[in-house]
Every structure is written in structure tokens, then in C-alpha cells.
Write a protein that holds these residues in place. Structure first.
Motif, short mmCIF file in Angstrom:
data_model
loop_
_atom_site.label_atom_id
_atom_site.label_comp_id
_atom_site.label_asym_id
_atom_site.label_seq_id
_atom_site.Cartn_x
_atom_site.Cartn_y
_atom_site.Cartn_z
N HIS A 1 -9.41 1.68 11.27
CA HIS A 1 -9.49 0.55 12.18
C HIS A 1 -9.36 1.02 13.63
O HIS A 1 -10.04 0.52 14.53
CB HIS A 1 -8.43 -0.50 11.85
CG HIS A 1 -8.54 -1.75 12.70
ND1 HIS A 1 -7.55 -2.16 13.56
CD2 HIS A 1 -9.55 -2.62 12.85
CE1 HIS A 1 -7.94 -3.25 14.19
NE2 HIS A 1 -9.15 -3.56 13.79
N THR B 1 -2.56 5.60 2.08
CA THR B 1 -3.61 4.58 2.06
C THR B 1 -3.49 3.70 3.30
O THR B 1 -4.47 3.38 3.98
CB THR B 1 -3.46 3.69 0.81
OG1 THR B 1 -3.26 4.50 -0.32
CG2 THR B 1 -4.68 2.81 0.62
N PHE C 1 -6.16 3.49 6.46
CA PHE C 1 -6.76 2.23 6.89
C PHE C 1 -6.54 2.04 8.39
O PHE C 1 -7.45 1.66 9.13
CB PHE C 1 -6.13 1.07 6.10
CG PHE C 1 -6.77 -0.27 6.40
CD1 PHE C 1 -7.79 -0.76 5.61
CD2 PHE C 1 -6.34 -1.04 7.48
CE1 PHE C 1 -8.39 -1.98 5.88
CE2 PHE C 1 -6.94 -2.27 7.77
CZ PHE C 1 -7.96 -2.74 6.95
N ARG C 2 -5.31 2.34 8.83
CA ARG C 2 -5.01 2.20 10.26
C ARG C 2 -5.89 3.12 11.09
O ARG C 2 -6.37 2.76 12.17
CB ARG C 2 -3.52 2.50 10.53
CG ARG C 2 -2.56 1.42 10.01
CD ARG C 2 -2.78 0.09 10.67
NE ARG C 2 -2.59 0.14 12.11
CZ ARG C 2 -1.46 -0.21 12.73
NH1 ARG C 2 -0.44 -0.68 12.05
NH2 ARG C 2 -1.36 -0.13 14.04
N LEU D 1 0.82 -1.20 0.00
CA LEU D 1 0.00 0.00 0.00
C LEU D 1 0.86 1.26 0.00
O LEU D 1 1.94 1.28 0.59
CB LEU D 1 -0.90 0.03 1.25
CG LEU D 1 -1.83 -1.15 1.46
CD1 LEU D 1 -2.72 -0.88 2.68
CD2 LEU D 1 -2.69 -1.40 0.24
N ALA E 1 -12.54 2.14 15.15
CA ALA E 1 -13.37 0.99 15.54
C ALA E 1 -12.85 0.36 16.83
O ALA E 1 -13.63 0.05 17.73
CB ALA E 1 -13.38 -0.03 14.40
N GLY F 1 -17.91 -0.81 12.40
CA GLY F 1 -17.26 -1.17 11.15
C GLY F 1 -16.04 -0.29 11.00
O GLY F 1 -15.77 0.56 11.84
N LEU F 2 -15.29 -0.46 9.91
CA LEU F 2 -14.15 0.41 9.67
C LEU F 2 -14.66 1.84 9.57
O LEU F 2 -15.60 2.12 8.84
CB LEU F 2 -13.48 0.06 8.34
CG LEU F 2 -12.43 -1.04 8.32
CD1 LEU F 2 -11.74 -1.02 6.99
CD2 LEU F 2 -11.43 -0.91 9.44
#
Lengths: 456, 288
Positions: B93, B85, B89-90, B81, B96, B225-226
Motif C-alpha cells: 500500500h 503478511t 500489505f503495508r 494477520l 501506491a 494498485g497495491l
């Protein structure tokens, strides 16, 4: 059959084989939740000691759920090869473990004799193995299958593309398919989990996948993961599908809750051979996962790992094209963290391959587990290293429909470089012809652009 | 009697006044922290986030990408990645994870003026692994609830952390007054709202039995969710009981500012309570 032993002077006695199997497990939250886990670390070892002295015959004659009351048990036991069962029934599990993990014992020989092993025997063996024991035995077990193309050779690492969408929008699904293909994902299969489980929707998605495969002459398999009865109706009406999918489980009440009977799957298997778009002979696709039975109160007091082995024992009746666990998909009440998930994946790979199944790995975690993408990447690397038949690929690993995380298309491309395993032969040739991949399975500059397939 | 729309408008007006007031108080005007900073990577919409260089057909790529929340067109660093990006994503997450694993502060509950109780779970870890214990109070807590909260209320509201503490801290200040106001408009008695730590949906049934409530509302944090940590659900029962079928619960899910806004949900919950009392049923049989 002796169910009693002592460790450091303390005596441990178990009431039946079922209890021994449960307490011999490596720690899993699901066993604790069910109230069947070993209460102390030493009790766990005591159960393993007792288990190591049980014979193949003991475990086969004492299935975790009785033969008379459970059709899953009947499918498993009726399917055993009696020649190899009789040959090995007096072996203890301890001795059998040593035979299996010995690198000198050929994988093919294990596959042959394992046709006589019940699911409880296979689960019992896994309970006596460390992570590396499981890895080095699994690596030897090669299970090849064929639908349109062949998977399962150790030098091949294919991927299931999982282009799910929260409302089954065809453009939304297809752009995820194309992005996956652009990274080399989709040679095991392109499989969509639909939101709406009906015939029209299943057909609509099946046609979209088929149209792509036809237009670009892409050598792979397609599947729409609605209920098996929905897929059967769709195919009857002419929908083009390569594989029939169904979730399966390891007890009669769980299979019933999934709306599945032995006869129904027999009929489905027959139908897809006559009406599907793939050649075969392996045309069924199953998903499984530790903890699924307990999550619907259908575990019959049996531990989740033994139930998983029984799921594979049931699945082998249908000689499926591919099977993957999704252990970790349900949540922390079945598998708590990355460590438990990793263990489950090694167990499932071993138990699946021992059951003669073409075992892939659905690496999965939910956001309420103690687990993250780092754990998942370790599981992915390990499973690809020990020879899993395939893993999944999703855009950034995020399933926007089922709300959990899995492996990404990027992980797929990376694993080919790390392991040296290549795509399915025909798919690899096709990718090279298009100019997206090189001989060594590395990506060309053009790869990663989904609009390669959207040229005007 | 006022019509439905007027009631909803009234509730919305009252609550938005409360919200606007708190927001203006929090505005920061200092120079030191507001001047230069790295742009918030989470402010970029996924639909706009596109990194494929010299795409063969970018317009069609973008058109199809707009049709899915999946993260498409992210490009790559070799096969891995790109940094932004990866970090995005981190972050998604992390939101969450924080929602699940942090605790609702006792201070917050106190400020809301709610009594606070705990299920049979002692820790977050136990809560996550033992759904059964999250559905029950021990005897001592049960007795305390009975003595400290109003008995035989028409409507009983409980707030549960569930799988997202963030959902509680993000929504309760708005949704709770909205429900209370709505119930008041209908002339329904609301009992003593209270908070339950480490609670599952089913714990509302024991509350119903303990207090003898007609309608019970459980406002509970959803599994995140994410990038969506704030989502809350409301489970509502008419004369619930321990062991009742799940089909007997009426559910409003996806309550958060990006989904069903909490003000709107609050008004809707009051309206559902009224309908349940009129029809003497909840869940699948309720005519909405």
C-alpha cells in the motif's frame, strides 16, 4: 417555508430546498467539486438551522429533482404511506430529529412511521445529526430479510464473500471462496463481480458457486454481479442463482446510464422469484454509493448524500434481500479521506434503514484517497457495532479485480469476536458440524485452511 | 524503407544501451550497507507465499492459489494477520501511496531537458479533489506554452504526473527517447516535449488547441494498485479538441517494466502516431 436566518448578525438566505440540503452537509469533497457546498463553516450551520425549521411536508413537496421529469422521484413519492405522511407532515425536522434519537423511541415505531418519509426528509434528518446521533438511531432500526436464510437480526453478523478475479478464472475464484468459508465468511452471500459481462460467463460462475453450495450443503445465497439483463438471460437458460444484483442510483439520468428502468427491475424481481434457487421473499441485491451520480455527470445539481437517500427510496420498491453502499469506491473527488468516508457510512446506514432497507456496509477506499487500512478498520468496527446487516470479506481485503481495498476474511472473523454477533443461524450450525467454528463464533484450529474443502 | 520489426529492434537496441549505462553507474560496492540485512519481504512472490500449517491438501491448495493474484493461504495469528503478511500489505500500500502523494522532482524534469508547466491546481490535495481543474491551464500558462514551445508540430508529447509520480520517474527516461527515436525513423516532427504537474488526461486537448498539433501524446501516471506504483498510460489523439469524446483517444495502458516495457511502448506509440496521420483518425475508428 422560510429559507433565511442570521448567525452572529450575519444573514444567510438560500434560494431553494435543494440548496439548503446541499449546504447543510458535513464536508465532502464531492459537494465542493460540484460547486454546491457551503462556502464557510458558519454558512453550513445556517443551512442546518433553516433545515431544522422545514417541515416533512416542505421537503416532500419540494423533491430535489421534480416529480414530472424524473422516474426515480416518482417511484419514491408514489411509494409513500399517506397515512403516516399526513400524520407527520407538519412536524419540523428539528422536532422529528429529537423524537428519533431519543432512546425511549422504539426502533419498530420509527420503522412504521418512516414509511411516510420521502428520501429528502430522511436525508434532511441525517444532515441534522452528529455521528453518534446517527449511530444510536441506526442501532435501533432492525430490518430482517430472507432468501435461503435470514439476515438482519442484531445478534447476527453475516458477511458477503467477494472472491473476485481479474480474468474470471474459476479455480482462482473458488480458492478465494473456500478460503473465505474457512474463516466463516460467505453467510450473507457469495457474490462474484465478473470481468466479462456476458451470459456464458455469468452462468459458468453461477454453476461453480452452486456446485460448492450443493456438494457441501452450505446454507447461503449466491449472486453474480453482471448487469441485471445478463443475469436474467442466464437464469432463463437455467443458471442457478439465488439473488439478482444491480447497481442503482438516485436520479433518472443515473439509472438510465446504469441501463435500468423501473419496469425492468419489476420484471427481474418477478423472474427471480419464479426461477431462482432461493426461497425468498427477498431476492434482490443492490449496491449504491455516495458520488456515483456525479461521477457519470448525472447528479442534476443535487448533493451526493441526498442522491444516496433517493437511491434507497427507489430501492425500497423491490424489498431487496440486501443492500450495501460502497461509498469510497470512486475516489477522492467524491469522498476525500477516512473522515469523510466514516461520515458517509454512518449516514448511509441511517438513511438505508430509515428507508426500510436491509443495509450493509461496503467499506472501501482507493489508493488515491487519504485513507488506509487503519481508517477502514475503524469504519468496519463502527458499522458492525451500530448493527450493519453485513459487510464484505476478501482475501486480505484486496480486490484484485476492481483494484481497491475492503475488509479481509480476518477482519470478518475478528468482528464476530469483538461484537459477540454470530453467523447466520444455519450457517453457524453448519460451521460447527464441520468443526471449523465454536458456539461462541470463534475459529477452531482447522479454520483458515481452504483445503479443508479440497480433501481427496 | 526498413520494415516494422527492424525499426523496433533498432529502437530497442539504442534505448537498452542508455539504460544499461545508467544501471552500471549506480551499482554500489561498499561493504557497510551490502553485507548483513533483513531479507526484502517484497521480494517474495505471492504465489510462493504459503503459511497454512498441516494443510489438508497442500498440493491442490497450491495449484488453485497459483491461478489467482489474490493473497491466499496466508494463515493467521488468532484471527489477525501474521506479522510478515501484515507488513507486506503495508509495504504494497505504501508503494501506491507514495506514487500518488509524492511530487515529481523539478530536478528530474530539468535533467530530462523538458520545460515544466502546471495545471490550474495548486496542490496535490486540490488536484485529487478537482478533476476539472486538472484538465485546464490558466491564461498565463497557456500563453507561456504557446511562446516557449514549438508551434504547429506534427506530434506533440506531454508528460503528466497524473495519479502516479513514480510512473513518471520510473519510465520517462526510457520511453521518451524511444518515442523520439521512433518518430525520427518515420521522419515525423516531434515539437517540444514538456511536463505538466497536477494534470489529468484531458489537459492534452488544450495543448493540441494551443500548439496546433496534429497528433498529441499524453504520457500519464496511472492510478496505482497495491504494489504497482510504476504503471503509466499513453493517451494519443489525432486533431483532438477540448470537449472531445473519450472514444476518440487511443490508449496504451499498463506501461512499466512488469507490464508493457517502456521501450516497447515507445516504439509502439511512434507507430500509432504514424498510423493516425495516415488514416487521419484516432480512437475507436483507428485501424491497427
Amino acid at each position: 417555508m422560510i429559507l433565511k436566518t442570521s448567525l452572529y448578525g450575519k444573514t444567510y438566505e438560500f434560494k431553494d430546498v435543494k440548496e439548503v440540503l446541499a449546504k447543510a452537509n458535513e464536508p465532502k469533497s464531492g459537494d465542493v467539486f460540484q460547486g454546491i457546498a457551503a462556502e464557510t463553516a458558519l454558512e453550513r450551520v445556517a443551512a442546518k438551522v433553516v433545515l431544522s425549521h422545514l417541515t416533512v411536508g416542505d421537503l416532500t413537496e419540494n423533491p430535489a429533482i421534480p416529480y414530472e421529469s424524473d422516474f426515480c422521484t416518482r417511484v419514491i413519492l408514489d411509494g409513500l404511506n399517506t397515512y403516516y405522511y399526513n400524520k407527520f407532515k407538519n412536524w419540523t425536522l428539528g422536532d422529528l430529529r429529537e423524537y428519533l434519537i431519543d432512546w425511549e423511541t422504539a426502533g419498530n415505531d420509527i420503522r412504521i412511521i418512516a414509511s411516510g418519509f420521502s428520501s429528502e426528509v430522511i436525508a434532511g434528518l441525517a444532515k441534522l445529526m452528529s455521528n453518534m446521533d446517527l449511530a444510536c438511531t441506526s442501532k435501533k432500526l432492525i430490518v430482517t430479510t430472507r432468501a435461503n436464510t435470514e439476515v438482519g437480526r442484531p445478534e447476527i453478523l453475516p458477511f458477503r464473500s467477494q472472491p473476485n478475479h481479474p480474468t474470471d478464472d474459476i479455480d482462482g475464484i473458488m480458492i478465494s471462496v473456500l478460503e473465505g468459508i474457512a474463516y466463516g465468511c460467505g453467510d450473507a452471500m457469495i457474490g462474484v463481480n465478473p470481468v466479462e459481462d456476458n451470459v456464458d460467463n455469468t452462468s459458468r460462475i453461477a454453476y461453480a458457486l452452486y456446485d460448492f453450495m450443493e456438494k457441501w450443503e452450505c446454507p447461503t445465497q449466491s449472486s453474480v454481479l453482471s448487469h441485471i439483463t445478463t443475469q436474467m438471460k442466464a437464469v432463463e437458460e437455467g443458471a442457478p442463482l439465488s439473488l439478482f444484483f444491480q447497481s442503482i442510483a438516485g436520479s433518472e439520468p443515473a439509472l438510465k446510464a446504469f441501463g435500468v428502468t423501473t419496469e425492468m427491475l419489476d420484471e427481474a424481481n418477478d423472474q427471480i422469484h419464479h426461477m431462482g434457487i432461493a426461497y425468498g421473499p427477498n431476492l434482490m441485491y443492490f449496491e449504491t454509493g455516495q458520488g456515483s451520480e456525479m461521477s457519470i455527470d448525472a447528479d442534476c445539481g443535487v448533493d451526493e448524500m441526498t442522491l444516496e437517500a433517493r437511491t434507497y427510496g427507489f430501492g425500497r420498491r423491490y424489498a431487496p434481500f440486501c443492500v450495501n453502499n460502497v461509498s469510497g469506491f470512486i475516489g477522492p473527488e467524491t469522498i476525500y479521506d477516512g473522515r469523510e468516508a466514516l461520515r458517509a457510512h454512518l449516514e448511509d446506514q441511517f438513511m438505508g434503514k430509515m428507508s426500510g432497507l436491509p443495509m450493509g456496509s461496503g467499506c472501501a477506499y482507493t489508493n488515491h484517497m487519504h485513507c488506509d487500512q487503519n481508517d477502514l478498520e475503524i469504519i468496519d468496527m463502527l458499522m458492525c457495532f451500530v448493527g450493519t446487516n453485513y459487510v464484505a470479506g476478501l482475501p486480505l481485503g484486496d480486490d484484485v479485480m476492481l483494484s481497491y481495498q475492503d475488509n479481509s476474511y480476518h477482519d470478518n472473523a475478528t468482528m464476530r469476536l469483538l461484537t459477540g454477533r454470530k453467523p447466520v443461524v444455519e450457517f453457524h450450525q453448519w460451521m460447527m458440524k464441520l468443526g471449523l467454528m465454536r458456539e461462541d463464533a470463534s475459529l477452531t484450529k482447522a479454520a483458515g485452511d481452504a483445503s479443508f474443502f479440497l480433501r481427496n | 524503407m526498413a520494415n516494422q520489426k527492424e525499426i523496433e529492434n533498432l529502437v530497442a537496441k539504442i534505448v537498452s544501451e542508455i539504460v544499461n549505462k545508467t544501471e552500471s553507474e549506480e551499482k554500489c560496492e561498499c561493504k557497510c550497507c551490502c553485507d548483513e540485512q533483513i531479507p526484502d519481504i517484497t521480494a517474495v512472490r505471492h504465489q510462493d507465499d504459503f503459511h497454512v500449517p498441516d494443510a489438508v491438501n497442500e498440493p491442490e491448495y497450491m495449484r488453485m492459489k497459483a491461478r489467482t493474484p489474490a493473497r491466499i493461504g496466508v494463515w493467521r495469528a488468532g484471527t489477525r494477520l501474521k506479522t510478515d503478511t501484515f507488513l507486506r500489505f503495508r509495504a504494497d500500500h505504501a508503494v501506491a501511496v507514495d506514487a500518488v502523494f509524492t511530487e515529481v522532482p523539478e530536478e528530474f524534469i530539468k535533467d530530462m531537458g523538458m520545460p515544466s508547466f502546471r495545471s490550474q491546481c495548486h496542490s496535490k490535495a486540490e488536484y485529487l479533489q478537482r478533476p476539472d481543474l486538472g484538465r485546464l491551464f490558466d491564461d498565463e500558462t497557456a500563453a507561456k506554452i504557446k511562446s516557449e514551445c514549438k508551434n504547429k508540430p506534427t506530434v506533440q508529447i506531454i508528460v503528466s504526473d497524473g495519479l502516479s509520480s513514480t510512473a513518471v520517474t520510473a519510465n520517462i527516461e526510457t520511453i521518451l527517447p524511444a518515442i523520439m527515436q521512433g518518430l525520427k525513423v518515420y521522419g515525423l516532427d516531434a515539437g517540444t516535449p514538456f511536463f505538466v504537474r497536477y494534470a489529468r488526461v484531458g489537459i492534452m486537448d488544450q495543448v493540441t488547441e494551443l500548439l496546433g498539433a496534429d497528433v498529441t501524446v499524453n504520457l500519464i501516471g496511472e492510478r496505482p494498485g497495491l504494489a504497482t506504483g510504476e504503471s503509466m498510460s499513453a493517451y494519443i489523439t489525432y486533431k483532438g479538441y477540448v470537449g472531445m469524446p473519450e472514444a476518440g483517444r487511443t490508449v496504451i495502458s499498463n506501461i512499466h517494466k512488469g507490464g508493457t516495457p517502456p521501450v516497447e511502448a515507445g516504439a509502439h506509440i511512434a507507430e500509432l502516431a504514424k498510423k493516425m496521420l495516415d488514416q487521419k483518425i484516432s480512437g475507436l475508428g483507428l485501424q491497427i
